[in-house]
Design an enzyme around this catalytic site. Structure first.
Site, PDB file in Angstrom:
ATOM      1  N   TYR A  70      46.684  49.671  40.037  1.00  0.00           N
ATOM      2  CA  TYR A  70      46.121  49.558  41.396  1.00  0.00           C
ATOM      3  C   TYR A  70      46.854  50.470  42.386  1.00  0.00           C
ATOM      4  CZ  TYR A  70      43.088  45.839  39.836  1.00  0.00           C
ATOM      5  OH  TYR A  70      42.127  45.135  39.166  1.00  0.00           O
TER       6      TYR A  70
ATOM      7  N   HIS B  25      30.961  42.120  41.777  1.00  0.00           N
ATOM      8  CA  HIS B  25      30.551  43.092  40.755  1.00  0.00           C
ATOM      9  C   HIS B  25      29.314  42.603  39.998  1.00  0.00           C
ATOM     10  CE1 HIS B  25      34.204  45.057  41.762  1.00  0.00           C
ATOM     11  NE2 HIS B  25      34.965  44.110  41.273  1.00  0.00           N
TER      12      HIS B  25
HETATM   13 FE   LIG Z   1      37.926  46.712  38.163  1.00  0.00          FE
END
Ligand SMILES: [Fe+2]
Ligand SMILES: *[C@@H]1O[C@H](CO)[C@@H](O)[C@H](O)[C@H]1NC(C)=O
Ligand SMILES: *[C@@H]1O[C@H](CO)[C@@H](O)[C@H](O)[C@H]1NC(C)=O
Ligand SMILES: *[C@@H]1O[C@H](CO)[C@@H](O)[C@H](O)[C@H]1NC(C)=O
Ligand SMILES: *[C@@H]1O[C@H](CO)[C@@H](O)[C@H](O)[C@H]1NC(C)=O
Ligand SMILES: *[C@@H]1O[C@H](CO)[C@@H](O)[C@H](O)[C@H]1NC(C)=O
Ligand SMILES: *[C@@H]1O[C@H](CO)[C@@H](O)[C@H](O)[C@H]1NC(C)=O
Length: 479
Positions: free
Chosen positions: A206, A335
């Site tokens: 990240y 998502h």
């Molecule tokens: Fe992801």
């Protein structure tokens, strides 16, 4: 399952469990089952990244000391290992010394060193060395940093590929580098089921959430996972946080930091890109796919997978496991349907070749599906609902590694009937293959003791022993 607001959560759980059990009993066999949305209540705190001066990010002492040491499988069968590490001050040596006796590393292999730039960041010297011709099921000691600061580690090679070899995989996804990430890794390390290899379903550091994708956070992540990844292979899948595509700062080469730092044995499986490949390990055949590379008809990934699936010999590797980042079946409001286009392309193959299980990440929560498929639809026939299908995989979302973006708590309601269990908690899972017919699967949330199984299921192999699995089977094992 609906419940009134007036009853206490504990009573509600008991009622819900009892009802689920009655539903199961009433509908045996082969009927549809009510899925479970766990009523577990965790502390709802934001996941915070560990500060740069944290113990887990400490630079090892000594001049030009190798750091961020990690290993992965280096060939098709598990007789090679790729050792990777970074030296900060100068290239130094790319040699790996190794052997089966801790104090007598009589073998050596030479690797290569590379460097990359990202905006105003320049990486350290990244070394990758493949050591080959190892023996199966053997402890090897190895050392890097020759002639400067030598650091020693060890790993165990897998048993020879074969149909009845037991083997234990760990599952981690979307790990990041928050305090929760550290908790997840600790729980994996201390889980008494003892995973021997991590199947990592994408989204590593990240770093891209930082200003200019501050690649220093790739280095801290490498140092953070070293305590595990230097001693057992992590099998890599690329996620969206590996893309690092940032044309606004002149970075237009997708996956640049990831590809420099994490080498995988893709050529061994005839792949032309590091983002999709396969390995055999013990009794498992593991196919890694890329949700963020072209997968439509005629694309390299499509052609590779089309040729790859017929190569799987279930007499040699009974267990067929697929890893990808974006889930095909996901009932969270995060998502939602992002995996749909790939599902439409590849799901008929997965059913045809009887994939046992698909692990994905991306959604920062946990979910396990029934065995279902949705392959009947042809644009005009209206048959577009997932239906029970014992030739289909179980789909597991394990994107709950604990990164700084926090948990996905918003779920679609009601829970779709294909979803067997879902819960928004951080954790990891274990897939423990016993033999060609049975594998025991468990999910472990970070709030629990190391041995506690928050979800579990016996898998029966789709090729050798395709018995009907259902929530009933799971419920049964809970009692
Ligand atoms: Fe992801
Ligand atoms: C991370 O976890 C390890 C092992 O439990 C612990 O020793 C260490 O202090 C933790 N570090 C942070 C920053 O939480
Ligand atoms: C890169 O640029 C950022 C601001 O744009 C700055 O804060 C940082 O110190 C720079 N890093 C290097 C290594 O020059
Ligand atoms: C499949 O594997 C088995 C066991 O290793 C082997 O005997 C058989 O020849 C293989 N089949 C094919 C088609 O390669
Ligand atoms: C949950 O997601 C739905 C669909 O995106 C949205 O309409 C709803 O407002 C969200 N609920 C919360 C509490 O965020
Ligand atoms: C879900 O319910 C629908 C409608 O009742 C049914 O057609 C479908 O087969 C069920 N799917 C599963 C996975 O049980
Ligand atoms: C395979 O493992 C399962 C679960 O441990 C066990 O019940 C079964 O007897 C084993 N099969 C063989 C052939 O050993």
């Amino acid at each position: 399952m609906k419940r009134s607001r007036s009853i206490s959560p504990a009573v509600a759980i008991l009622v819900a469990e009892a009802l689920a059990f009655v539903v199961v009993l009433a509908s045996l066999p082969g009927q549809t089952f009510a899925g479970k949305t766990s009523a577990f209540v965790r502390k709802d705190e934001k996941a915070v990244d560990m500060p740069l001066d944290s113990d887990v990010f400490r630079v090892p002492p000594g001049y030009n000391a190798p750091q961020q040491v990690h290993i992965t499988q280096g060939d098709c069968d598990g007789l090679a290992v790729i050792v990777s590490w970074v030296t900060p001050d100068e290239p130094g040596s790319s040699l790996v010394l190794y052997g089966t006796s801790e104090n007598d590393l009589i073998l050596s292999a030479n690797g290569k060193v590379e460097q990359y730039r990202y905006y105003n960041y320049t990486s350290g010297y990244i070394h990758h060395c493949t050591i080959r011709n190892l023996k199966y099921d053997t402890v090897y000691y190895y050392a890097v940093g020759v002639d400067q600061t030598l650091r020693k580690f060890w790993f165990t090679t897998p048993p020879e590929v074969g149909p009845d070899v037991p083997y234990t995989f760990g599952l981690i996804g979307d790990l990041g580098q928050s305090f929760d990430s550290n908790n997840t890794l600790t729980h994996y390390e201390l889980n008494p089921r003892k995973g021997k290899t991590v199947l990592f379903v994408g989204d590593l550091s990240y770093a891209d959430n930082y200003l200019n994708h501050d690649n220093v956070r790739w280095d801290t992540w490498g140092r953070f996972i070293e305590r595990c990844a230097a001693y057992q292979p992590w099998i890599w899948t690329a996620g969206n946080h590996e893309i690092d595509f940032a044309p606004d700062i002149g970075e237009t080469e997708p996956f640049k930091p990831y590809k420099h730092r994490f080498h995988v044995p893709y050529t061994a499986s005839g792949s032309t890109a590091a983002l999709w490949y396969s390995i055999k390990r013990a009794s498992a055949y593991i196919i890694v796919l890329s949700s963020y590379s072209a997968y439509g008809k005629y694309t390299p990934q499509f052609k590779w997978l089309e040729a790859e699936l017929p190569k799987v010999n279930r007499s040699q590797t009974p267990w067929l496991i697929v890893l990808m980042h974006s889930p095909w079946y996901n009932s969270y409001n995060y998502h939602y349907m992002e995996g749909e286009t790939m599902r439409v392309m590849y799901e008929p193959w997965f059913v045809n070749y009887k994939v046992d299980v698909v692990f994905a990440g991306h959604v920062h929560a946990y979910e396990r599906s029934e065995r279902i498929s949705n392959v009947a639809y042809n644009i005009v026939n209206g048959q577009c609902s997932p239906v029970p299908d014992q030739s289909a995989p179980v789909y597991i979302t394990i994107g709950d590694g604990g990164n700084q973006e926090g948990l996905a708590t918003n779920m679609t309601e009601p829970q779709p009937n294909y979803s067997a269990f879902r819960e928004a908690s951080f954790g990891h899972a274990i897939f423990d293959i016993k033999n060609r017919t049975h594998a025991y699967y468990s999910w472990h949330r970070n709030e629990d003791g190391y041995a506690v199984e928050a979800d579990k299921m016996w898998f029966t192999n789709r090729f050798w022993h395709p018995t009907e699995e259902s929530s009933a089977y799971v419920m049964h094992s809970l009692h």
